[in-house]
Design a protein around this motif. Structure first.
Motif, PDB file in Angstrom:
ATOM      1  N   TYR A 163      19.709  19.219 -21.327  1.00 33.40           N
ATOM      2  CA  TYR A 163      19.556  18.606 -22.965  1.00 33.40           C
ATOM      3  C   TYR A 163      20.825  17.244 -22.439  1.00 33.40           C
ATOM      4  CZ  TYR A 163      23.082  18.085 -26.342  1.00 33.40           C
ATOM      5  OH  TYR A 163      24.473  18.255 -27.070  1.00 33.40           O
ATOM      6  N   TYR A 166      16.646  39.618 -31.929  1.00 33.36           N
ATOM      7  CA  TYR A 166      17.700  38.651 -31.218  1.00 33.36           C
ATOM      8  C   TYR A 166      16.026  37.303 -31.728  1.00 33.36           C
ATOM      9  CZ  TYR A 166      18.419  34.218 -28.637  1.00 33.36           C
ATOM     10  OH  TYR A 166      19.337  32.870 -28.692  1.00 33.36           O
ATOM     11  N   VAL A 172      18.174  24.464 -19.338  1.00 27.60           N
ATOM     12  CA  VAL A 172      17.751  23.735 -20.687  1.00 27.60           C
ATOM     13  C   VAL A 172      18.953  23.283 -20.581  1.00 27.60           C
ATOM     14  CG1 VAL A 172      17.968  24.490 -22.438  1.00 27.60           C
ATOM     15  CG2 VAL A 172      16.903  26.169 -21.524  1.00 27.60           C
ATOM     16  N   ARG A 180      15.314  20.259 -28.851  1.00 26.20           N
ATOM     17  CA  ARG A 180      14.303  20.442 -27.755  1.00 26.20           C
ATOM     18  C   ARG A 180      14.666  21.300 -26.564  1.00 26.20           C
ATOM     19  NH1 ARG A 180      10.849  16.220 -26.505  1.00 26.20           N
ATOM     20  NH2 ARG A 180      11.954  16.250 -24.874  1.00 26.20           N
ATOM     21  N   GLY A 181      16.282  21.322 -26.606  1.00 27.98           N
ATOM     22  CA  GLY A 181      17.270  22.706 -26.281  1.00 27.98           C
ATOM     23  C   GLY A 181      16.742  23.684 -26.376  1.00 27.98           C
ATOM     24  N   ARG A 182      16.380  23.922 -27.548  1.00 28.89           N
ATOM     25  CA  ARG A 182      16.288  25.268 -28.273  1.00 28.89           C
ATOM     26  C   ARG A 182      14.562  26.129 -27.996  1.00 28.89           C
ATOM     27  NH1 ARG A 182      16.965  27.192 -33.478  1.00 28.89           N
ATOM     28  NH2 ARG A 182      17.314  29.332 -32.141  1.00 28.89           N
ATOM     29  N   ALA A 206      17.241  16.380 -28.885  1.00 29.09           N
ATOM     30  CA  ALA A 206      17.856  16.751 -27.514  1.00 29.09           C
ATOM     31  C   ALA A 206      18.506  18.331 -28.300  1.00 29.09           C
ATOM     32  CB  ALA A 206      19.343  15.490 -26.868  1.00 29.09           C
ATOM     33  N   GLN A 207      19.249  18.847 -28.604  1.00 32.50           N
ATOM     34  CA  GLN A 207      19.348  20.538 -29.197  1.00 32.50           C
ATOM     35  C   GLN A 207      18.146  20.935 -29.831  1.00 32.50           C
ATOM     36  OE1 GLN A 207      22.695  20.512 -32.259  1.00 32.50           O
ATOM     37  NE2 GLN A 207      22.798  23.208 -31.980  1.00 32.50           N
ATOM     38  N   SER A 248       5.603  26.013 -18.336  1.00 33.96           N
ATOM     39  CA  SER A 248       6.609  25.466 -18.562  1.00 33.96           C
ATOM     40  C   SER A 248       6.531  24.485 -17.946  1.00 33.96           C
ATOM     41  CB  SER A 248       7.925  25.986 -18.412  1.00 33.96           C
ATOM     42  OG  SER A 248       7.610  27.657 -18.989  1.00 33.96           O
ATOM     43  N   GLN A 286       5.481  20.987 -20.020  1.00 33.23           N
ATOM     44  CA  GLN A 286       5.973  20.186 -20.327  1.00 33.23           C
ATOM     45  C   GLN A 286       5.635  18.537 -20.118  1.00 33.23           C
ATOM     46  OE1 GLN A 286      10.447  19.870 -20.803  1.00 33.23           O
ATOM     47  NE2 GLN A 286      10.467  22.126 -19.603  1.00 33.23           N
ATOM     48  N   LYS A 300      11.216  29.796 -22.754  1.00 36.08           N
ATOM     49  CA  LYS A 300      11.858  30.525 -21.637  1.00 36.08           C
ATOM     50  C   LYS A 300      12.639  31.941 -21.996  1.00 36.08           C
ATOM     51  CE  LYS A 300      14.307  28.966 -17.147  1.00 36.08           C
ATOM     52  NZ  LYS A 300      15.212  27.956 -16.486  1.00 36.08           N
ATOM     53  N   TYR A 301      12.853  31.944 -22.646  1.00 35.74           N
ATOM     54  CA  TYR A 301      13.511  33.547 -23.887  1.00 35.74           C
ATOM     55  C   TYR A 301      12.042  34.183 -23.446  1.00 35.74           C
ATOM     56  CZ  TYR A 301      16.261  37.258 -25.437  1.00 35.74           C
ATOM     57  OH  TYR A 301      16.957  38.897 -26.171  1.00 35.74           O
ATOM     58  N   ARG A 316      12.775  25.056 -25.332  1.00 37.85           N
ATOM     59  CA  ARG A 316      12.799  25.186 -23.792  1.00 37.85           C
ATOM     60  C   ARG A 316      13.608  26.324 -23.896  1.00 37.85           C
ATOM     61  NH1 ARG A 316      14.588  20.224 -22.635  1.00 37.85           N
ATOM     62  NH2 ARG A 316      12.970  18.759 -22.790  1.00 37.85           N
ATOM     63  N   TRP A 317      14.981  26.375 -24.711  1.00 35.16           N
ATOM     64  CA  TRP A 317      16.003  28.351 -24.314  1.00 35.16           C
ATOM     65  C   TRP A 317      14.760  29.320 -24.413  1.00 35.16           C
ATOM     66  CZ3 TRP A 317      19.448  31.306 -22.430  1.00 35.16           C
ATOM     67  CH2 TRP A 317      18.865  31.969 -22.867  1.00 35.16           C
ATOM     68  N   TYR A 341      10.906  34.772 -19.615  1.00 33.78           N
ATOM     69  CA  TYR A 341      11.713  35.788 -18.360  1.00 33.78           C
ATOM     70  C   TYR A 341      12.009  37.019 -19.113  1.00 33.78           C
ATOM     71  CZ  TYR A 341      11.036  31.770 -15.090  1.00 33.78           C
ATOM     72  OH  TYR A 341       9.702  31.258 -13.821  1.00 33.78           O
ATOM     73  N   GLU A 342      12.568  36.815 -20.634  1.00 36.88           N
ATOM     74  CA  GLU A 342      12.546  38.738 -21.113  1.00 36.88           C
ATOM     75  C   GLU A 342      11.268  39.199 -21.503  1.00 36.88           C
ATOM     76  OE1 GLU A 342      16.035  38.819 -19.900  1.00 36.88           O
ATOM     77  OE2 GLU A 342      15.789  36.839 -19.348  1.00 36.88           O
ATOM     78  N   HIS A 356      15.361  41.966 -27.667  1.00 42.27           N
ATOM     79  CA  HIS A 356      14.424  41.256 -27.804  1.00 42.27           C
ATOM     80  C   HIS A 356      14.122  40.822 -29.257  1.00 42.27           C
ATOM     81  CE1 HIS A 356      15.859  41.236 -23.326  1.00 42.27           C
ATOM     82  NE2 HIS A 356      15.002  41.877 -23.132  1.00 42.27           N
TER      83      HIS A 356
END
Lengths: 225, 225
Positions: free
Chosen positions: B70, A144, B66, A89-91, A86-87, A65, A69, A97-98, A93-94, A101-102, A141
């Motif tokens: 943000y 989701y 994250v 881009r945040g999603r 920004a929102q 990651s 980036q 990562k999901y 990254r989330w 890591y999940e 998962h």
């Protein structure tokens, strides 16, 4: 100046970086570094010894990651993979990562590792752990992610992002381990994955991976026979 | 519009977000969400149930890194905490992740959890695990960070970044667990941490944390007496 990626092609995290580079149209060379027995010089780049790492001139960075980036920021004229506000881009990254890591502990470190990697080292596949991952741990998962897609083409916004790539990378390792997503149960995610596999960036590296994976499978059969 | 952070103050990841907000001069309110028993509505924000999460108008995001990225992008007129060129920003992200994923399992989830959290639930502290973390597992990480600092004021470049904050957040949980960094062995890291504790952003929230921590310690003594 050519970029160098250190690692092996069957790692989902090396694949993430390679697909990021391919989507951005950046030339690179892959230099083999084995994940569990890295050479001493590699520890100066990543003291944790994990793959991938990237070398770009004097700059070396580890962690998929962090690398992706970096590529986004160092090569701003290439197609964005963390696009949007920004929102959004945040999603991205989330969800990246999901996936890392999940999903990875299940798709890669349980299914792929037990079915493919452990046998090559003469170790038995823990099929009970594989079945628990497939039947109990992964379905929530996938539920989701199905919900996040909500019949759209991409996980975030209207364009391909590292979120799509990271999820696809995990499903590819699950497939290397012999398991496909159930398209009846998760139709949007299965359709998303089919579109990902059809991307030229993915289609360009997958046949080589599949050959390597088949070879490892043969080696595993021989080592555990 | 006020920003809302969900979580509890003694979480190092909640602290990271609060310090990011404080350094950026952004007003926020902290709404208590317990990490192991989140309410049902919280799962819509973070299906994993972990803290922290952030609410900013219609935007909700989980995961401390994250969230901090943000905030960096959504509030570009505030002091940057991922400053510098692409390489420096890459190093900030790498060291932030290093603190969150290499230090935290030891400083927070071993030292702090065993010494403070487990006793409050009537569980015995696994002092053997604590000692293994302190004597064997943490020293190589502190060696690495000492080397990264190389007598400079900050971990990356010439200004405070999320790398400094993330490392400090882990050392604070280690201190809550009763353990300080050995300043003889890691003088630069100890001096760095002392400077971090003196930052108004940190000094402004630490006394409350210490009171809460002392209370938990008392509760733990009572529950395991």
């Amino acid at each position: 100046m050519t970029l160098t990626v250190y690692g092996v092609p069957l790692s989902p995290f090396v694949r993430k970086v390679r697909l990021c580079l391919r989507q951005k149209g950046l030339e690179y060379q892959l230099e083999t570094v084995m994940p569990f027995t890295p050479p001493q010089w590699y520890l100066a780049i990543n003291p944790l010894g994990r793959i991938p790492a990237l070398k770009d001139g004097d700059c070396t960075l580890a962690d998929s990651s962090v690398i992706c980036q970096y590529l986004e920021e160092a090569y701003p004229d290439t197609p964005a993979l963390y696009a949007g506000n920004a929102q959004e881009r945040g999603r991205v990254r989330w969800l990246e990562k999901y996936a890392d890591y999940e999903l990875a502990p299940l798709t890669t470190f349980t299914v792929f590792r037990n079915r493919i990697l452990k046998p090559t080292a003469g170790q038995a596949c823990n099929e009970e752990a594989v079945q628990a991952a497939l039947k109990q741990k992964l379905p929530p998962h996938f539920d989701y992610l199905e919900q996040q897609l909500a019949q759209r083409e991409f996980l975030v916004g209207n364009q391909l992002s590292m979120a799509d790539i990271a999820v696809a990378c995990q499903l590819i390792n699950m497939a290397h381990g012999g398991e496909q997503l159930d398209a009846q149960r998760w139709p949007d995610l299965a359709a998303h994955h089919a579109r990902m596999l059809a991307l030229p960036s993915v289609a360009g590296i997958l046949p080589d991976e599949q050959r390597m994976n088949a070879k490892l499978k043969e080696m595993g059969k021989a080592a555990t026979a």
